[in-house]
Design a protein around this motif. Structure first.
Motif, PDB file in Angstrom:
ATOM      1  N   GLU B 143      19.237 -33.340  -9.319  1.00  0.00           N
ATOM      2  CA  GLU B 143      17.907 -33.223  -8.723  1.00  0.00           C
ATOM      3  C   GLU B 143      17.356 -34.594  -8.386  1.00  0.00           C
ATOM      4  N   LEU B 144      17.493 -35.514  -9.365  1.00  0.00           N
ATOM      5  CA  LEU B 144      17.021 -36.876  -9.155  1.00  0.00           C
ATOM      6  C   LEU B 144      17.618 -37.457  -7.890  1.00  0.00           C
ATOM      7  N   GLN B 145      18.924 -37.210  -7.744  1.00  0.00           N
ATOM      8  CA  GLN B 145      19.631 -37.778  -6.607  1.00  0.00           C
ATOM      9  C   GLN B 145      19.037 -37.289  -5.292  1.00  0.00           C
ATOM     10  N   SER B 146      18.751 -35.978  -5.252  1.00  0.00           N
ATOM     11  CA  SER B 146      18.239 -35.454  -3.986  1.00  0.00           C
ATOM     12  C   SER B 146      16.806 -35.926  -3.748  1.00  0.00           C
ATOM     13  N   ILE B 147      15.993 -36.003  -4.823  1.00  0.00           N
ATOM     14  CA  ILE B 147      14.614 -36.458  -4.642  1.00  0.00           C
ATOM     15  C   ILE B 147      14.596 -37.901  -4.169  1.00  0.00           C
ATOM     16  N   VAL B 148      15.378 -38.736  -4.886  1.00  0.00           N
ATOM     17  CA  VAL B 148      15.362 -40.157  -4.595  1.00  0.00           C
ATOM     18  C   VAL B 148      15.935 -40.426  -3.210  1.00  0.00           C
ATOM     19  N   SER B 149      16.992 -39.697  -2.882  1.00  0.00           N
ATOM     20  CA  SER B 149      17.594 -39.907  -1.564  1.00  0.00           C
ATOM     21  C   SER B 149      16.600 -39.591  -0.463  1.00  0.00           C
ATOM     22  N   ALA B 150      15.772 -38.581  -0.707  1.00  0.00           N
ATOM     23  CA  ALA B 150      14.808 -38.197   0.320  1.00  0.00           C
ATOM     24  C   ALA B 150      13.680 -39.212   0.401  1.00  0.00           C
ATOM     25  N   GLU B 151      13.264 -39.763  -0.760  1.00  0.00           N
ATOM     26  CA  GLU B 151      12.099 -40.653  -0.769  1.00  0.00           C
ATOM     27  C   GLU B 151      12.424 -42.039  -0.238  1.00  0.00           C
ATOM     28  N   VAL B 152      13.586 -42.543  -0.657  1.00  0.00           N
ATOM     29  CA  VAL B 152      13.929 -43.902  -0.259  1.00  0.00           C
ATOM     30  C   VAL B 152      14.787 -43.832   0.993  1.00  0.00           C
ATOM     31  N   SER B 153      14.130 -44.066   2.112  1.00  0.00           N
ATOM     32  CA  SER B 153      14.834 -43.818   3.367  1.00  0.00           C
ATOM     33  C   SER B 153      15.741 -44.982   3.758  1.00  0.00           C
ATOM     34  N   GLU B 154      15.518 -46.149   3.149  1.00  0.00           N
ATOM     35  CA  GLU B 154      16.326 -47.310   3.540  1.00  0.00           C
ATOM     36  C   GLU B 154      17.768 -47.200   3.044  1.00  0.00           C
ATOM     37  N   ALA B 155      17.960 -46.327   2.075  1.00  0.00           N
ATOM     38  CA  ALA B 155      19.305 -46.220   1.524  1.00  0.00           C
ATOM     39  C   ALA B 155      20.056 -45.093   2.217  1.00  0.00           C
ATOM     40  N   THR B 156      21.315 -45.336   2.450  1.00  0.00           N
ATOM     41  CA  THR B 156      22.151 -44.307   3.055  1.00  0.00           C
ATOM     42  C   THR B 156      22.476 -43.248   2.020  1.00  0.00           C
ATOM     43  N   TRP B 157      22.746 -43.741   0.825  1.00  0.00           N
ATOM     44  CA  TRP B 157      23.171 -42.835  -0.228  1.00  0.00           C
ATOM     45  C   TRP B 157      22.769 -43.438  -1.558  1.00  0.00           C
ATOM     46  N   ILE B 158      22.261 -42.599  -2.457  1.00  0.00           N
ATOM     47  CA  ILE B 158      21.955 -43.068  -3.806  1.00  0.00           C
ATOM     48  C   ILE B 158      22.667 -42.137  -4.784  1.00  0.00           C
ATOM     49  N   GLY B 159      23.512 -42.716  -5.604  1.00  0.00           N
ATOM     50  CA  GLY B 159      24.205 -41.919  -6.610  1.00  0.00           C
ATOM     51  C   GLY B 159      23.512 -42.084  -7.940  1.00  0.00           C
ATOM     52  N   VAL B 160      23.288 -40.988  -8.643  1.00  0.00           N
ATOM     53  CA  VAL B 160      22.637 -41.055  -9.948  1.00  0.00           C
ATOM     54  C   VAL B 160      23.636 -40.614 -11.002  1.00  0.00           C
ATOM     55  N   ASN B 161      23.778 -41.443 -12.019  1.00  0.00           N
ATOM     56  CA  ASN B 161      24.730 -41.175 -13.091  1.00  0.00           C
ATOM     57  C   ASN B 161      24.031 -41.342 -14.421  1.00  0.00           C
ATOM     58  N   VAL B 162      24.305 -40.485 -15.363  1.00  0.00           N
ATOM     59  CA  VAL B 162      23.792 -40.710 -16.713  1.00  0.00           C
ATOM     60  C   VAL B 162      24.978 -41.068 -17.588  1.00  0.00           C
ATOM     61  N   ARG B 163      24.962 -42.290 -18.091  1.00  0.00           N
ATOM     62  CA  ARG B 163      26.014 -42.748 -19.003  1.00  0.00           C
ATOM     63  C   ARG B 163      25.373 -42.915 -20.358  1.00  0.00           C
ATOM     64  N   GLY B 164      25.455 -41.905 -21.195  1.00  0.00           N
ATOM     65  CA  GLY B 164      24.849 -41.997 -22.524  1.00  0.00           C
ATOM     66  C   GLY B 164      23.354 -42.137 -22.399  1.00  0.00           C
ATOM     67  N   THR B 165      22.830 -43.326 -22.682  1.00  0.00           N
ATOM     68  CA  THR B 165      21.383 -43.520 -22.639  1.00  0.00           C
ATOM     69  C   THR B 165      20.972 -44.342 -21.432  1.00  0.00           C
ATOM     70  N   THR B 166      21.913 -44.534 -20.518  1.00  0.00           N
ATOM     71  CA  THR B 166      21.634 -45.381 -19.363  1.00  0.00           C
ATOM     72  C   THR B 166      21.645 -44.548 -18.090  1.00  0.00           C
ATOM     73  N   TYR B 167      20.587 -44.721 -17.302  1.00  0.00           N
ATOM     74  CA  TYR B 167      20.575 -44.095 -15.977  1.00  0.00           C
ATOM     75  C   TYR B 167      21.052 -45.117 -14.966  1.00  0.00           C
ATOM     76  N   GLN B 168      22.111 -44.768 -14.256  1.00  0.00           N
ATOM     77  CA  GLN B 168      22.633 -45.700 -13.265  1.00  0.00           C
ATOM     78  C   GLN B 168      22.331 -45.181 -11.876  1.00  0.00           C
ATOM     79  N   PHE B 169      21.777 -46.051 -11.074  1.00  0.00           N
ATOM     80  CA  PHE B 169      21.538 -45.712  -9.668  1.00  0.00           C
ATOM     81  C   PHE B 169      22.434 -46.593  -8.823  1.00  0.00           C
ATOM     82  N   GLN B 170      23.303 -45.965  -8.073  1.00  0.00           N
ATOM     83  CA  GLN B 170      24.155 -46.738  -7.185  1.00  0.00           C
ATOM     84  C   GLN B 170      23.657 -46.538  -5.764  1.00  0.00           C
ATOM     85  N   VAL B 171      23.343 -47.638  -5.146  1.00  0.00           N
ATOM     86  CA  VAL B 171      22.723 -47.562  -3.831  1.00  0.00           C
ATOM     87  C   VAL B 171      23.696 -48.067  -2.781  1.00  0.00           C
ATOM     88  N   VAL B 172      23.835 -47.305  -1.746  1.00  0.00           N
ATOM     89  CA  VAL B 172      24.545 -47.806  -0.567  1.00  0.00           C
ATOM     90  C   VAL B 172      23.491 -47.974   0.506  1.00  0.00           C
TER      91      VAL B 172
END
Lengths: 94, 390
Positions: B143-172
Motif C-alpha cells: 500500500e505504501l508503495q502505491s501511495i508514495v508512488s502516486a504522491e511523489v511524481s518526480e520518481a519513476t518508481w519507488i520500491g518499499v521494503n521492510v527489513r526487520g525494523t528498517t523501512y527501505q525506500f528505493q527510488v528510481v
C-alpha cells in the motif's frame, strides 16, 4: 508323578533342543563380570540387603552375595542388581 | 520420560520391606534404584503417578514410608514458579523484545537526490512512517508503495521494503532527457540497394528524393551544408525509408495429418521410491492404438537435497489421426501466411509490406511450391562519419 513330569520336561528339552529356562521355568542368570547380575524368571524377592539378595524361583532359591548391592530395576519376572558380586548359589529343593 | 512425568525417592521402613517390593510388582508399580540403607529400610525411586498406589501398598504390608527427594518436570516447574520474579523477568524480556522488534527503527531512502529525498521523507512522515511507531499501525509495504508512488511524481518508481525494523525506500528517479551533445559530423548513407520511398531530414541536406534508386553506400543525407565558400559540417539526422524487394519460396503439402485428442485422459498416479514405481491410483492401460502420454514427475527435496521419493503423474490420451487436404487455391493462401512469417524473420519488425505478389506456383508430388514477391518498406540509413581534412 511330579518326578515323572520333570523327567518328561527334561527329556523333551533335550530331544527338541529347547532352552531349559523356557521348558522348565528355571531362572536365567546373566552376569557381566562381577558388576551386574541380571536374573529372569524369578518368583519374588525374599531378602534384600547390601550384602545379600535372595530370590525365589520355581523349585528353589537363588542367593546372590557380595557388597554394595543396588537393585537398578525390578519387574515381575526380571531383576537387575548392581554392586560387587562374590558368589551366586542355587538352593534347589527336589 | 521419567524426567517429564516426575519421580520421587521414597524411604520404606518396615519389618519386611521385601514384601512391600513384591507387592509393588504384583500391582504393576515400577521401582528402580533400590538401595538398602540400613536393616529394614529401603529407598527407591517411583513415578509420581504411582504415589497413591504406593501409599496403599505400604499400608497393606505394614511399612512406613516418606519422601526423600523430588525430581523431574513438575517439581522443577513448581520450584521455578516460586521464583516468580525471575520468571516474570524472562517473560517481560521477551515481551519487550517483541514490542521493540515491532517498532520502526530506521527509515532508509536510497537512490534519490537530496531534494527528492526530502520530499519523500515529508510524504512518508505524513503517512506515519518515522522511527518509533508501531509497524502494525502503518499501511502494508504494498500500500505504501502505491501511495508514495502516486504522491511523489518526480520518481519513476519507488520500491518499499521492510527489513526487520528498517523501512527501505528505493527510488528510481526520472532522468530528464538532456539535449544530447552534437554528435560528430556525419553523413547518412544507404545500408543496401533500394528505391527511396520516403525521406525526412532533420539536420543536413537531402541528396536523394523519392523514387530514386540508391546503391549501398550512397549518401542519402549529407552532413555538409552551406555553399562552397561557407561550408559547415553537421551531424546529419533524419530517416529514409526504402523499398526493398524480397522473393521467398514456400512449399506447402496438399495433405496434412493432425493428431486429435479423443477423450478424457486416463491418469495414473505413481509413488516413486528410488527406481521403484508404486501405483497409487490407476492401473488400467488404455485400449486404443494411438496414445499420447504426458508424464509429470516431481522429486521431493529436503534442505536442497533430493530425496529418493517422488511422485509421478502420467496422463494418457487416446488420439485419432485426421487428414486435412487443401485445394490448390487454399494451399496458396496458406503459403502466403507462411511466407509472411518467414519474411519477418529476416526484416525489422517495423517494416511494412507494401505489396505482395504470387509470381509462380506449381504442384509437384502432392506439394504446392509457391514463389512470392514482396515489396517491403524499411529504414535504410546508416551513419558514416565525415573524416576531417577530407
Amino acid at each position: 508323578m511330579k518326578r515323572f513330569r520333570k523327567w518328561i520336561e527334561q527329556w523333551m528339552g533335550e530331544q527338541f533342543d529347547l532352552p531349559s529356562d523356557i521348558m522348565m521355568d528355571l531362572p536365567r542368570v546373566t552376569m557381566i563380570g562381577n558388576l551386574h547380575i541380571y536374573i529372569e524368571n524369578h518368583r519374588g524377592l525374599v531378602r534384600f540387603t547390601n550384602e545379600e539378595v535372595i530370590l525365589r524361583f520355581k523349585g528353589g532359591w537363588l542367593y546372590v552375595r557380595g557388597s554394595d548391592f543396588v537393585i537398578k530395576m525390578i519387574l515381575p519376572e526380571e531383576i537387575l542388581i548392581e554392586g560387587t558380586i562374590h558368589d551366586v548359589v542355587y538352593d534347589i529343593n527336589d | 520420560m521419567n524426567e517429564v512425568i516426575g519421580y520421587v525417592r521414597i524411604e520404606i521402613k518396615g519389618e519386611v520391606p521385601e514384601q512391600f517390593i513384591n507387592e509393588c510388582q504384583n500391582r504393576g508399580i515400577v521401582l528402580w534404584d533400590l538401595e538398602n540403607d540400613k536393616n529394614g529400610t529401603i529407598s527407591a525411586d517411583i513415578l509420581t503417578t504411582n504415589v497413591k498406589d504406593v501409599r496403599w501398598v505400604a499400608k497393606k504390608t505394614g511399612c512406613k514410608f516418606r519422601f526423600l527427594e523430588r525430581h523431574g518436570g513438575p517439581f522443577f516447574v513448581r520450584r521455578v514458579m516460586k521464583r516468580y520474579g525471575f520468571v516474570a523477568g524472562i517473560g517481560l524480556f521477551f515481551a519487550v523484545l517483541w514490542f521493540l522488534s515491532n517498532l520502526v527503527w530506521n527509515v532508509e531512502i536510497e537512490g534519490a537526490t537530496p531534494e527528492l529525498e526530502h520530499e519523500l521523507r515529508l510524504t512518508i512522515e505524513e503517512l506515519g512512517v518515522r522511527p518509533g511507531v508501531l509497524q502494525s499501525r502503518l499501511p502494508s509495504p504494498e500500500e505504501l508503495q502505491s501511495i508514495v508512488s502516486a504522491e511523489v511524481s518526480e520518481a519513476t518508481w519507488i520500491g518499499v521494503n521492510v527489513r526487520g525494523t528498517t523501512y527501505q525506500f528505493q527510488v528510481v528517479q526520472k532522468e530528464l532527457a538532456e539535449p544530447h551533445e552534437d554528435a560528430a559530423p556525419r553523413h547518412l548513407v544507404a545500408n543496401r540497394d533500394a528505391v527511396v520511398h520516403d525521406i525526412f531530414v532533420e539536420h543536413g541536406e537531402a541528396q536523394v528524393k523519392e523514387d530514386d534508386y540508391v546503391e549501398k553506400g550512397d549518401v542519402l543525407i549529407s552532413g555538409l551544408i552551406g555553399n562552397e565558400e561557407n561550408q559547415q559540417q553537421v551531424a546529419a539526422t533524419g530517416s529514409v525509408e526504402g523499398e526493398i524487394w524480397y522473393e521467398t519460396k514456400v512449399t506447402v503439402p496438399l495433405e496434412r495429418t493432425y493428431e486429435v485428442i479423443e477423450d478424457e485422459p486416463q491418469v495414473h498416479h505413481r509413488l516413486l521410491l528410488g527406481s521403484l514405481r508404486v501405483p497409487l491410483w490407476g492401473i488400467r492401460e488404455p485400449e486404443a492404438e494411438n496414445i499420447k502420454q504426458e508424464v509429470d514427475q516431481s522429486n521431493w527435496k529436503l534442505f536442497g537435497y533430493d530425496l529418493p521419493f517422488g511422485y509421478e503423474q502420467k496422463r494418457m490420451y487416446e488420439t485419432e489421426n485426421y487428414t486435412q487436404s487443401y485445394e490448390e487455391k487454399e494451399a496458396v493462401e496458406v503459403a502466403k501466411e507462411f511466407a509472411k512469417e518467414e519474411i519477418f524473420d529476416h526484416v525489422d519488425v517495423d517494416a511494412e509490406i507494401k505489396d505482395e505478389k504470387v509470381l509462380h506456383h506449381e504442384v509437384e508430388n502432392g506439394k504446392v511450391k509457391v514463389n512470392i514477391h514482396y515489396e517491403m518498406i524499411e529504414e535504410i540509413v546508416e551513419e558514416q562519419p565525415i573524416v576531417q581534412g577530407d
